[in-house]
Motif scaffolding. Structure first.
Motif, PDB file in Angstrom:
ATOM      1  N   TRP A  81      49.878  36.205  40.346  1.00 54.07           N
ATOM      2  CA  TRP A  81      50.053  37.258  41.346  1.00 54.07           C
ATOM      3  C   TRP A  81      48.766  37.847  41.934  1.00 54.07           C
ATOM      4  CZ3 TRP A  81      53.909  39.169  37.280  1.00 54.07           C
ATOM      5  CH2 TRP A  81      55.196  38.683  37.561  1.00 54.07           C
ATOM      6  N   ASP A  92      58.775  43.414  31.616  1.00 55.11           N
ATOM      7  CA  ASP A  92      59.281  43.385  32.994  1.00 55.11           C
ATOM      8  C   ASP A  92      60.805  43.530  32.968  1.00 55.11           C
ATOM      9  OD1 ASP A  92      59.991  42.942  35.557  1.00 55.11           O
ATOM     10  OD2 ASP A  92      59.082  40.947  35.742  1.00 55.11           O
ATOM     11  N   HIS A 151      54.459  43.862  41.062  1.00 53.48           N
ATOM     12  CA  HIS A 151      55.206  42.594  41.107  1.00 53.48           C
ATOM     13  C   HIS A 151      56.385  42.587  40.130  1.00 53.48           C
ATOM     14  CE1 HIS A 151      52.353  40.426  43.682  1.00 53.48           C
ATOM     15  NE2 HIS A 151      51.475  41.236  43.134  1.00 53.48           N
ATOM     16  N   MET A 152      56.649  43.702  39.483  1.00 49.53           N
ATOM     17  CA  MET A 152      57.729  43.729  38.488  1.00 49.53           C
ATOM     18  C   MET A 152      58.286  45.151  38.386  1.00 49.53           C
ATOM     19  SD  MET A 152      55.436  43.497  35.045  1.00 49.53           S
ATOM     20  CE  MET A 152      54.126  42.407  35.510  1.00 49.53           C
ATOM     21  N   LYS A 153      59.231  45.305  37.473  1.00 51.41           N
ATOM     22  CA  LYS A 153      59.721  46.653  37.161  1.00 51.41           C
ATOM     23  C   LYS A 153      59.193  46.943  35.751  1.00 51.41           C
ATOM     24  CE  LYS A 153      64.134  48.868  37.434  1.00 51.41           C
ATOM     25  NZ  LYS A 153      65.547  48.549  37.303  1.00 51.41           N
ATOM     26  N   ARG A 213      60.529  38.861  29.729  1.00 52.57           N
ATOM     27  CA  ARG A 213      59.108  38.542  29.893  1.00 52.57           C
ATOM     28  C   ARG A 213      58.287  39.786  29.560  1.00 52.57           C
ATOM     29  NH1 ARG A 213      57.050  34.505  34.476  1.00 52.57           N
ATOM     30  NH2 ARG A 213      58.250  32.727  33.801  1.00 52.57           N
ATOM     31  N   THR A 226      62.913  43.448  35.211  1.00 59.20           N
ATOM     32  CA  THR A 226      63.706  42.550  36.080  1.00 59.20           C
ATOM     33  C   THR A 226      64.128  41.295  35.313  1.00 59.20           C
ATOM     34  OG1 THR A 226      61.804  41.325  36.923  1.00 59.20           O
ATOM     35  CG2 THR A 226      62.467  43.279  38.179  1.00 59.20           C
ATOM     36  N   THR A 227      63.529  41.040  34.153  1.00 59.79           N
ATOM     37  CA  THR A 227      63.895  39.859  33.364  1.00 59.79           C
ATOM     38  C   THR A 227      64.920  40.204  32.274  1.00 59.79           C
ATOM     39  OG1 THR A 227      62.105  40.166  31.758  1.00 59.79           O
ATOM     40  CG2 THR A 227      61.595  38.873  33.727  1.00 59.79           C
ATOM     41  N   ALA A 239      50.257  35.959  34.247  1.00 60.64           N
ATOM     42  CA  ALA A 239      50.739  36.864  35.302  1.00 60.64           C
ATOM     43  C   ALA A 239      49.628  37.136  36.308  1.00 60.64           C
ATOM     44  CB  ALA A 239      51.231  38.170  34.679  1.00 60.64           C
TER      45      ALA A 239
END
Ligand code: FAD
Length: 465
Positions: free
Chosen positions: A268, A391, A340-342, A374, A393-394, A264
């Motif tokens: 990023w 994360d 870059h994620m939630k 993830r 969002t995954t 990660a």
């Protein structure tokens, strides 16, 4: 709070009893005071109180206790567990104006500070005398000594100095009744219960920490930083044991990053990773001392032994402070990764030898429920502290942070672990406290709370109901 409670009469009592400018209400309250760093449910409180002395804190609490109004202490608001979340019909008591360093006692090697002093202020004052505070963490310019103590913060140097609990000589605390528990500059004091220790890790639920006498420890003249390539967690344990045996007083950090975390970072964050491909596990280590050459030689010898024994596959020793800072950036970029994620964050603790198996159990549990998820694993492994970011969002739509927490925390009891190594319980982890504290422990905590705060005005609804 009585049914005939009048906010106007209450605020008037506070304004009459306290100096002008201490009580802020309505549009004078900055949005900053609506939530802590975790962002848990932003709420505007009835008022923000900014006392400048212990007596003003005592007056505030006495009036709140009389009216039955809840008090939520605010430090730097960098907390990650929602412990500083205000209540709409309660007040926030901000320590930010009570922020001076009162005394540095070089003979005793202690510093006396007001609770609103930031960690950075304390570190800067001590650095002038080649001393330091034993706890250090990233938001040092914002978090306050009172907040660190109330959360029993850990951070970067625990392996060498212990958590905040180990740095406190004495505390001045104000009880909800307005009574003051005094502090005493006595490194040894064996006269019954240590009441200060009760307030360490209490998350503002027992009273307000007003002032503290803290230990100051020698600041090392030199630091050596290295990044190690390891083929798995078992080798990390072997290297940790090797360093503890060879350099027991010098080892200041032993941080682990698994390849998911480093992947990660590579994706990023614009910081070079000195290895390609990314290893299964990397350890960031730091040793400290007062003789540069001796330190360098000791590190090279220890790492040489690790390589010879097949525990370390490769290693980079920072050749300059700038290179050391770059290696640390790999580990310290967590806040940037969040953007870059939630993120759903975890700060777990299990006995050090179990960490590898524990991590596998967590991965298995998460994969069984969400094969596409993830997660990123890293931590202060020298202290048995494993951090995870999942994360969101995954995860499938509709999955809540609570679902992730329930899945992770269900694995903790089998390892006799803790659901919070250093961030505290607050509101976010409250539903899961019983995963690491049994009924007798929770009852004992409730009994202490009832004894010191019978009207339940201090930060109600945090840690437990
Ligand atoms: C990027 C980042 C990195 C972090 N890294 C670490 C880390 O490595 N290790 C670690 O342990 N934590 C870490 N934290 C969490 C946080 O910095 C610590 O928990 C810190 O101790 C909070 O201090 P604060 O002054 O901001 O407290 P706040 O967030 O203001 O308050 C935290 C709790 O303490 C109570 N409180 C505050 N002041 C007082 C007082 N004077 N009397 C009584 N109660 C009080 C509040 O009511 C609340 O319950 C990190 C946070 C961030 C954002």
């Amino acid at each position: 709070m009585p049914t005939d409670f009048s906010p106007d009469a209450f605020l008037e009592s506070l304004r009459k009893a306290l100096p002008p400018g201490t009580v802020l209400a309505g549009s004078d309250i900055q949005a900053h005071h609506h939530a802590d760093w975790s962002g848990t449910g932003a709420i505007a409180p009835l008022a923000v109180l900014r006392p400048g002395t212990t007596e003003e804190i005592a007056t505030t609490l006495r009036i709140c206790n009389t009216y039955g109004v809840a008090v939520v202490p605010h430090g730097g608001l960098t907390g990650l567990s929602g412990a500083a979340q205000p209540l709409a019909n309660g007040i926030v008591l901000s320590l930010s104006r009570f922020n001076r360093i009162e005394q540095l006692d070089l003979a005793a090697s202690t510093v006396t500070v007001q609770a609103g002093a930031t960690l950075q202020t304390v570190q800067d004052a001590l650095a002038e005398h080649r001393l330091q505070f034993g706890v250090d963490l990233e938001p040092r310019g914002t978090c306050q000594i009172g907040g660190l103590i109330a959360c029993n913060a850990g951070g970067l140097n625990v392996i060498q100095h212990g958590t905040t609990r180990a740095q406190v000589i004495s505390l001045e605390c104000v009880l909800p009744s307005g009574e003051i528990l005094p502090m005493r500059a006595l490194p040894k004091n064996s006269t019954g219960y240590d009441l200060a220790q009760l307030f360490i890790g209490s998350e503002g639920t027992l009273g307000v920490i007003a002032r503290a006498i803290l230990k100051a420890v020698p600041a090392p003249s030199f630091r050596k930083t290295a990044l190690l390539v390891l083929s798995g967690f078992d080798d990390a344990l072997r290297v940790l044991t090797l360093l503890r045996g060879r350099l027991p007083r010098q080892i200041a950090a032993f941080e682990i990053m698994w390849n998911d975390f480093l992947g990660a970072v590579k994706r990023w964050i614009p910081v070079p990773i000195p290895f390609d491909p990314i290893p299964p596990v990397a350890a960031l280590i730091e040793i400290v001392g007062d003789d540069d050459e001796v330190l360098q030689q000791a590190l090279e010898e220890a790492l040489g032994e690790g390589i010879e024994r097949g525990w370390i596959d490769d290693a980079v020793i920072a050749a300059s402070l700038a290179q050391a800072a770059q290696l640390w950036r790999l580990r310290d970029c967590v806040a940037d990764l969040h953007s870059h994620m939630k993120p759903v964050n975890f700060d777990l603790s299990v006995p050090i030898p179990c960490i590898g198996v524990f991590r596998s159990a967590l991965e298995k549990a998460l994969t069984a429920r969400w094969p596409e998820h993830r997660a990123y694993y890293f931590g202060h492994i020298g202290d048995g502290n494993l951090h995870i970011i999942v994360d969101a969002t995954t995860l499938p739509a509709g999955t809540t942070p609570y679902d992730v927490e329930a899945t992770i925390f269900a694995e903790v009891p089998a390892f006799a672990g803790s659901i919070s190594a250093e961030h505290g319980i607050g509101t976010l982890k409250k539903p899961f406290l019983s995963a690491c504290r049994n009924a007798a422990e929770i009852d004992a905590m409730r009994a202490i709370k009832r004894a010191l705060d019978p009207n339940n005005i201090m930060n109600p609804g945090k840690i437990f109901d």
